[in-house]
Structures are given as C-alpha cells and as structure tokens.
Scaffold this active site. Structure first.
Site, PDB file in Angstrom:
ATOM      1  N   SER A 159       0.871  -1.182   0.000  1.00  0.00           N
ATOM      2  CA  SER A 159       0.000   0.000   0.000  1.00  0.00           C
ATOM      3  C   SER A 159       0.900   1.221   0.000  1.00  0.00           C
ATOM      4  CB  SER A 159      -0.862  -0.009   1.274  1.00  0.00           C
ATOM      5  OG  SER A 159      -1.484   1.242   1.469  1.00  0.00           O
TER       6      SER A 159
ATOM      7  N   TYR B  76      -2.643  -0.410  10.411  1.00  0.00           N
ATOM      8  CA  TYR B  76      -2.656  -0.825   8.998  1.00  0.00           C
ATOM      9  C   TYR B  76      -1.310  -0.467   8.352  1.00  0.00           C
ATOM     10  CZ  TYR B  76      -4.161  -1.002   4.067  1.00  0.00           C
ATOM     11  OH  TYR B  76      -4.270  -1.279   2.727  1.00  0.00           O
TER      12      TYR B  76
HETATM   13  P1  NAP Z   1     -11.910  -5.591  -0.198  1.00  0.00           P
HETATM   14  O1  NAP Z   1     -12.687  -5.006  -1.323  1.00  0.00           O
HETATM   15  O2  NAP Z   1     -12.400  -5.401   1.197  1.00  0.00           O
HETATM   16  O3  NAP Z   1     -11.710  -7.171  -0.498  1.00  0.00           O
HETATM   17  C1  NAP Z   1     -11.027  -7.964   0.426  1.00  0.00           C
HETATM   18  C2  NAP Z   1     -11.017  -9.393  -0.057  1.00  0.00           C
HETATM   19  O4  NAP Z   1     -10.251 -10.166   0.892  1.00  0.00           O
HETATM   20  C3  NAP Z   1     -12.390 -10.046  -0.136  1.00  0.00           C
HETATM   21  O5  NAP Z   1     -12.394 -10.944  -1.216  1.00  0.00           O
HETATM   22  C4  NAP Z   1     -12.498 -10.819   1.192  1.00  0.00           C
HETATM   23  O6  NAP Z   1     -13.432 -11.889   1.082  1.00  0.00           O
HETATM   24  C5  NAP Z   1     -11.046 -11.289   1.341  1.00  0.00           C
HETATM   25  N1  NAP Z   1     -10.610 -11.580   2.715  1.00  0.00           N
HETATM   26  C6  NAP Z   1     -10.669 -10.791   3.808  1.00  0.00           C
HETATM   27  N2  NAP Z   1     -10.182 -11.430   4.882  1.00  0.00           N
HETATM   28  C7  NAP Z   1      -9.791 -12.666   4.435  1.00  0.00           C
HETATM   29  C8  NAP Z   1      -9.208 -13.802   5.069  1.00  0.00           C
HETATM   30  N3  NAP Z   1      -8.940 -13.795   6.389  1.00  0.00           N
HETATM   31  N4  NAP Z   1      -8.923 -14.888   4.315  1.00  0.00           N
HETATM   32  C9  NAP Z   1      -9.206 -14.925   2.992  1.00  0.00           C
HETATM   33  N5  NAP Z   1      -9.761 -13.872   2.342  1.00  0.00           N
HETATM   34  C10 NAP Z   1     -10.058 -12.768   3.064  1.00  0.00           C
HETATM   35  O7  NAP Z   1     -10.408  -5.029  -0.188  1.00  0.00           O
HETATM   36  P2  NAP Z   1      -9.543  -4.315  -1.361  1.00  0.00           P
HETATM   37  O8  NAP Z   1      -9.695  -2.853  -1.243  1.00  0.00           O
HETATM   38  O9  NAP Z   1      -9.793  -4.978  -2.664  1.00  0.00           O
HETATM   39  O10 NAP Z   1      -8.071  -4.633  -0.843  1.00  0.00           O
HETATM   40  C11 NAP Z   1      -7.320  -5.737  -1.313  1.00  0.00           C
HETATM   41  C12 NAP Z   1      -5.879  -5.562  -0.876  1.00  0.00           C
HETATM   42  O11 NAP Z   1      -5.354  -4.341  -1.405  1.00  0.00           O
HETATM   43  C13 NAP Z   1      -5.688  -5.466   0.649  1.00  0.00           C
HETATM   44  O12 NAP Z   1      -4.498  -6.113   1.025  1.00  0.00           O
HETATM   45  C14 NAP Z   1      -5.565  -3.971   0.880  1.00  0.00           C
HETATM   46  O13 NAP Z   1      -4.859  -3.674   2.066  1.00  0.00           O
HETATM   47  C15 NAP Z   1      -4.811  -3.559  -0.350  1.00  0.00           C
HETATM   48  N6  NAP Z   1      -4.932  -2.154  -0.711  1.00  0.00           N
HETATM   49  C16 NAP Z   1      -6.131  -1.614  -1.037  1.00  0.00           C
HETATM   50  C17 NAP Z   1      -6.193  -0.272  -1.413  1.00  0.00           C
HETATM   51  C18 NAP Z   1      -7.474   0.384  -1.835  1.00  0.00           C
HETATM   52  O14 NAP Z   1      -7.443   1.576  -2.151  1.00  0.00           O
HETATM   53  N7  NAP Z   1      -8.595  -0.315  -1.879  1.00  0.00           N
HETATM   54  C19 NAP Z   1      -5.039   0.500  -1.434  1.00  0.00           C
HETATM   55  C20 NAP Z   1      -3.835  -0.085  -1.066  1.00  0.00           C
HETATM   56  C21 NAP Z   1      -3.786  -1.421  -0.735  1.00  0.00           C
HETATM   57  P3  NAP Z   1     -14.112 -12.579   2.386  1.00  0.00           P
HETATM   58  O15 NAP Z   1     -14.499 -11.452   3.304  1.00  0.00           O
HETATM   59  O16 NAP Z   1     -15.244 -13.399   1.877  1.00  0.00           O
HETATM   60  O17 NAP Z   1     -13.048 -13.456   2.980  1.00  0.00           O
END
Ligand code: NAP
Length: 258
Positions: free
Chosen positions: A149, A162
C-alpha cells in the site's frame, strides 16, 4: 511491439492463486492475470461471493476455479494448498492480496482489532507463502506478488496499525527475496494508491476526503482497480525474471510528490 516481446508477458500454462479475490482489487487482479491467459484460483472465506466471482470470470470464458480458506488459519491454508497442488495443479504464481482495514486513533485502538488486522494483513502472507513456496522451491521456479500500500511508506491518522502491517509486508517481500531468489523465485510487491473498494468505503463516501485526495494525487483522481493489472502481469511473467524484492507503487504519483 513484436510477438517475441509480447510473449514475455504471456501467462499461458501458468496457474495463479490470488488470495482475497472475491471482490475489489483481488478480483480485478484475478481477471487481469486470466486475461493474460493464466488459469486463476479465486480465494475468499465467503463461499457465495467466491462462486459469484468465479462465474463472472467464466462468463468471459476465462479459466477460473475457487478455493475457500481463511488466510489466518495455518492448518486450513496448508490443507487447501496441498489439495490444490495435488488435485488442480501446480501454483506457479501467488498473489497475497487478502487484507483488511480498521480505523481508530492509536491511543484507543482495540487490542482485538490490532490482532485481527495483523493476523490477516501480515500473518496471512506468511502462512500462504510458506505453504505455496515449498512446492515452488521443489520445482525451482515461482512468482510471488505481495499487495502492499502507499501506507507501506506513508502514515495517516487513525490507520497506524494498517500502516505498520503494510510496512511489514514490504520488508517481508525483501526477506522472501533474500531466502528464495537463488531458487528461481521472484518475490515483488505492488503498492496501490487509493482505489474505490469496500475496504475504503468510509473514504469513498466522504466528499471532503475525495476532494483532498484528488488534489494530493498528481494524477488528480482515484485509481481504477483495472489499472493494477499491468503491474501484476509484469511481475507474474517472464518479463520480470531478474526483478526481485521490489515494491512497485501504482498510485498516480502520490508517493513521489509532497
Ligand atoms: P476488499 O474489497 O475489502 O476485499 C477484500 C477481499 O479479501 C475479499 O475478497 C475478502 O473476502 C477477502 N478476505 C478478507 N479477509 C480474508 C481472510 N482472512 N482470508 C481470505 N480472504 C479474506 O479489499 P480491497 O480494497 O480490494 O483490498 C485488497 C488488498 O489491497 C488489501 O491487502 C488492501 O490492504 C490492499 N490495498 C487496497 C487499497 C485500496 O485503495 N482499496 C489501497 C492499497 C492497498 P471474504 O471477506 O469473503 O473473505
């Protein structure tokens, strides 16, 4: 570009496991890798959403299966990886994407939230990588991409835990490179800027934050999750065969400019 150059990015014959890929960034990365011809394995805890994601990809005639497990449960992870390796086929590419966010001022941050966040964002990367890399080491090749991130580098109020977890994942990426590069494994990270997903719904719904972000980001806007796919295909493919331990920021320039 010649076919020879484009072939460097072709993922035909490779299988990619993307953790947390039922929605958001993980789903976009799964689609991007599958469009580059990888067979992809969708992962999440919730079966219905994982199956929906799998169907979405299959509607595009992409090769997608699903493996349900919680990245924080080491025994379940190990059993799921063994089952995939023996029944579905080798995992050539691992994307450690599953992650969560919890917001509160650090002085009042609940210990339970701290533990949960670390278990998913950091321990999960360790458990899944360890289970997968054993097979990669035996085969002498493999690609691991950790999703970091901009918070791997920059802090913000209310999300110190985080940021600590994502800083650790960036360092773990270098540590994996230190231990595994000599065995033909490339481990790199992608550090996304701000992308509108469920994880940061609180920010997306806040017009003041959105206005600030667009001013703060040199590109002047939020990212679109599909804009992470180029970096993922590059780091999953032969095009990055001598790139190791790096973090590629895909953030519209945010971390380059004060
Ligand atoms: P999101 O929309 O909340 O999706 C999270 C995904 O992870 C879902 O498929 C969820 O499905 C799964 N998940 C959560 N806990 C889990 C567990 N214990 N085991 C297996 N699967 C799990 O999040 P996102 O924004 O796409 O973020 C994805 C990644 O990118 C994360 O690592 C986040 O920190 C990083 N990131 C995001 C952003 C952003 O702007 N969105 C920026 C920088 C980095 P279930 O709940 O069904 O398990």
């Amino acid at each position: 570009m010649t076919n020879q150059a484009l072939n460097l990015f072709d993922l035909s014959g490779r299988r990619a496991l993307i953790t947390g890929s039922s929605r958001g960034i993980g789903l976009a990365l799964a689609r991007g890798l599958a469009r580059a011809r990888a067979a992809v394995v969708i992962n999440a805890r919730d079966e219905a959403s994982a199956r929906t994601a799998q169907s979405l990809l299959r509607e595009e005639r992409l090769d997608a299966t699903a493996a349900l497990f919680d990245v924080t449960r080491a025994d379940d992870v190990s059993a799921a990886i063994e089952a995939l390796e023996s029944e579905t086929g080798p995992i050539d590419i691992l994307v450690n994407n599953a992650g969560i966010q919890r917001r509160a001022s650090l002085e009042s941050f609940a210990a339970q939230d701290w533990n949960e966040l670390m278990r998913v964002n950091l321990d999960g990367v360790f458990h899944v990588s360890q289970a997968v890399v054993r097979h990669m080491l035996r085969r002498g090749h493999g690609k691991i991409i950790n999703i970091c991130s901009v918070q791997s580098e920059l802090a913000r109020p209310t999300i110190a835990p985080y940021a600590a977890s994502k800083g650790a994942v960036r360092m773990l990426t270098k540590g994996m490179c230190a231990d595994w590069a000599r065995h033909g494994i490339q481990v790199n990270a992608i550090a996304p800027g701000y992308f509108a997903t469920d994880l940061n719904r609180a920010l997306v719904d806040d017009p003041d934050f959105s206005a600030w972000l667009c001013k703060r980001t040199p590109a002047g806007r939020w990212g679109n999750v599909d804009e992470l796919c180029g970096a993922a295909v590059f780091l999953a493919s032969d095009a990055s065969s001598f790139v190791n331990g790096q973090t590629l920021f895909v953030d519209g320039g945010l971390t380059s400019v004060v």
